[in-house]
Design an enzyme around this catalytic site. Structure first.
Site, short mmCIF file in Angstrom:
data_model
loop_
_atom_site.label_atom_id
_atom_site.label_comp_id
_atom_site.label_asym_id
_atom_site.label_seq_id
_atom_site.Cartn_x
_atom_site.Cartn_y
_atom_site.Cartn_z
N GLU A 171 0.52 -0.74 -0.61
CA GLU A 171 -0.33 -0.09 0.00
C GLU A 171 1.02 1.40 0.02
O GLU A 171 0.89 1.63 0.82
CB GLU A 171 -0.78 -0.36 0.95
N GLU A 355 -5.31 -8.61 0.59
CA GLU A 355 -6.64 -7.84 2.06
C GLU A 355 -7.66 -7.55 1.29
O GLU A 355 -7.67 -8.05 0.56
CB GLU A 355 -5.07 -7.13 2.66
C1 FCB Z 1 -4.97 -2.08 5.35
C2 FCB Z 1 -2.73 -2.26 6.20
C3 FCB Z 1 -3.48 -3.51 7.06
C4 FCB Z 1 -4.15 -3.30 7.89
C5 FCB Z 1 -5.53 -3.67 7.01
C6 FCB Z 1 -6.94 -3.34 8.13
O1 FCB Z 1 -4.44 -0.59 4.95
O2 FCB Z 1 -2.56 -2.47 4.43
O3 FCB Z 1 -1.52 -3.53 7.53
O4 FCB Z 1 -4.19 -2.36 8.67
O5 FCB Z 1 -5.67 -2.30 6.66
#
Ligand code: FCB
Length: 445
Positions: A171, A355
């Site tokens: 990110e 994620e």
């Molecule tokens: C993302 C992050 C991860 C976590 C989630 C909820 O932005 O990559 O580390 O904190 O959000």
């Protein structure tokens, strides 16, 4: 409620990878053990008012010591793969030399994961920049990109044997924009031109590291992980449509367009030139080299209204929708649309959803955590991925965030994203109902 896909779903095939994800700073604790250097999040946590409750990463889930039992949990869930990150401040000293004790921790962890037949997805940078580099300007200093290449070289030389997939960064939007433009993440700086310059140096670092990683890890997949929220206009008014376009450009296109097309969005030069970084000749070619996969993190969507000063402002959905405990709208349709739109805009490499998950108001009651909302969230988002695949998007894997509750950045330990509940007093882990739902879903494939 359970997690279910249509019987003919491609996601049920053995070559689709399901996993769980974590990141070093969020779970490891032991932030001074074995010569680990301070990182920007240690300093940020120690700055009053930055993190809720003054929480920090000194203990977290104590995974640095409890990693063996955590691998047992990963096995118990029945996932194919585990996504973790390496802490730069653990493995490299200030002189740029290897810190063997820190590397040993990862060697032991990765060896054990491989012995257990779990595929290993490693992220090199999940936000824990060594503080001594921040003291020299951090991601605002172009030199940091070259030092990242050295770090990537060291780690991939030492650990390539056990790793199936390398992501350079997690990110860049959050690392650069939340950290240097909005000041809500470490290192806590806030100027529009800072965020974009930091982002450019991160993307440059990604590109500089790619050939080195490929050389050291010829059999592994190499890519980067970006995050996106789907942007909507708050109304059909043209100024709100414009606000939405700006938001989408600044948050999403600003990161994917350089990677895929070697340029920053042209729109910015006309309407928001303050958001264009300084680029040196050759940078964009370095940034846009081919990658084997694109990691995509998705959580929610946003709604945008025109604002004379900032061009857009965030507003709530005018419809009655459901939110998670962190206040994020639950919008699986947005996930599906986002993936389908990107696939139309770009010639994408294979995608991994690296994620996706929900923060819920979890409580341990009589040894159980009944997180019905998270089960529904996972089910609807896994089905959104399936719909995107049906529509032609090449998606090869899905990782739930997160294996276990952990340090949720500026929210501290207050927000829980885990499939496993962590009691931070005792470090006891308890698989939540969502963890069992994921386990059942995976075992029935
Ligand atoms: C993302 C992050 C991860 C976590 C989630 C909820 O932005 O990559 O580390 O904190 O959000």
């Amino acid at each position: 409620m359970s997690i279910k896909l249509p019987a003919n779903s491609k996601m049920l095939a053995p070559d689709f990878t399901f996993g769980v994800a974590t990141a070093a700073f969020q779970i490891e604790g032991a932030n001074t053990a074995d010569n680990r250097l301070p990182c920007i999040w240690d300093i940020f946590c120690a700055t009053p008012g930055k993190v809720i409750n003054g929480d920090d990463g000194s203990m977290a889930c104590d995974h640095y010591h409890l990693w063996q039992q955590d691998i047992e949990l990963i096995k118990e869930l029945g996932v194919d793969a585990y996504r973790l990150s390496i802490a730069w401040p653990r493995v490299m000293n200030e002189q740029g030399e290897a810190n063997q004790a820190g590397l040993d921790f990862y060697r032991n962890l990765l060896t054990k994961l491989k012995e257990e037949g779990i595929k290993v997805f490693v992220t090199l940078y999940h936000w824990d920049l060594p503080q001594h580099l921040e003291d020299k300007g951090g991601w605002l200093n172009r030199e940091t990109a070259y030092l990242f290449k050295e770090y990537a070289d060291l780690v991939t030389r030492e650990l390539a044997e056990w790793v199936d997939s390398w992501a350079t960064f997690n990110e860049p939007f959050c690392a650069a924009i939340l950290g240097y433009e909005l000041g809500i993440h470490a290192p806590g700086l806030s100027k529009p031109e800072y965020g974009r310059q930091a982002a450019h140096h991160i993307l440059l670092a990604h590109g500089l590291a790619l050939p080195v990683i490929r050389q050291n890890a010829p059999k592994a997949q190499v890519g980067i992980v970006i995050n996106m929220n789907r942007s909507y206009a708050a109304s059909a008014k043209s100024e709100d449509e414009f606000a939405c376009l700006i938001r989408e450009t600044l948050d999403n296109q600003f990161f994917i367009e350089p990677l895929m097309k070697g340029q920053y969005p042209k729109l910015l030069a006309n309407v928001a030139p303050q958001y264009l970084p300084q680029v040196l000749p050759g940078d964009m070619e370095i940034i846009s080299q081919p990658i084997d996969f694109l990691g995509m993190n998705f959580y929610t969507c946003n709604h945008n209204a025109y604002d004379a000063e900032n061009l857009f402002k965030d507003v709530k959905n005018s419809l009655p929708v459901e939110y998670t405990d962190i206040g994020w709208e639950i919008a699986p349709h947005a996930f599906e649309e986002l993936l389908i739109n990107l696939n139309k805009q770009y010639d994408l490499p294979p995608i991994f959803i690296t994620e996706n998950g929900a923060a819920c108001d979890d409580h341990l009651v009589s040894g159980q955590v009944d997180d019905d909302q998270r089960v529904r969230y996972l089910n609807s988002h896994i089905n959104a991925v399936n719909n995107a695949i049906e529509a032609g998007v090449d998606i090869r894997g899905y990782f739930a965030w997160s294996l276990m509750d952990n340090f949720e950045w500026a929210e501290g330990y207050n927000k829980r994203f885990g499939l496993v509940y962590v009691d931070y007093e005792t470090q006891q882990r308890t698989i939540k109902r969502s963890g069992y739902a994921y386990q059942t879903f995976l075992s029935e494939r």
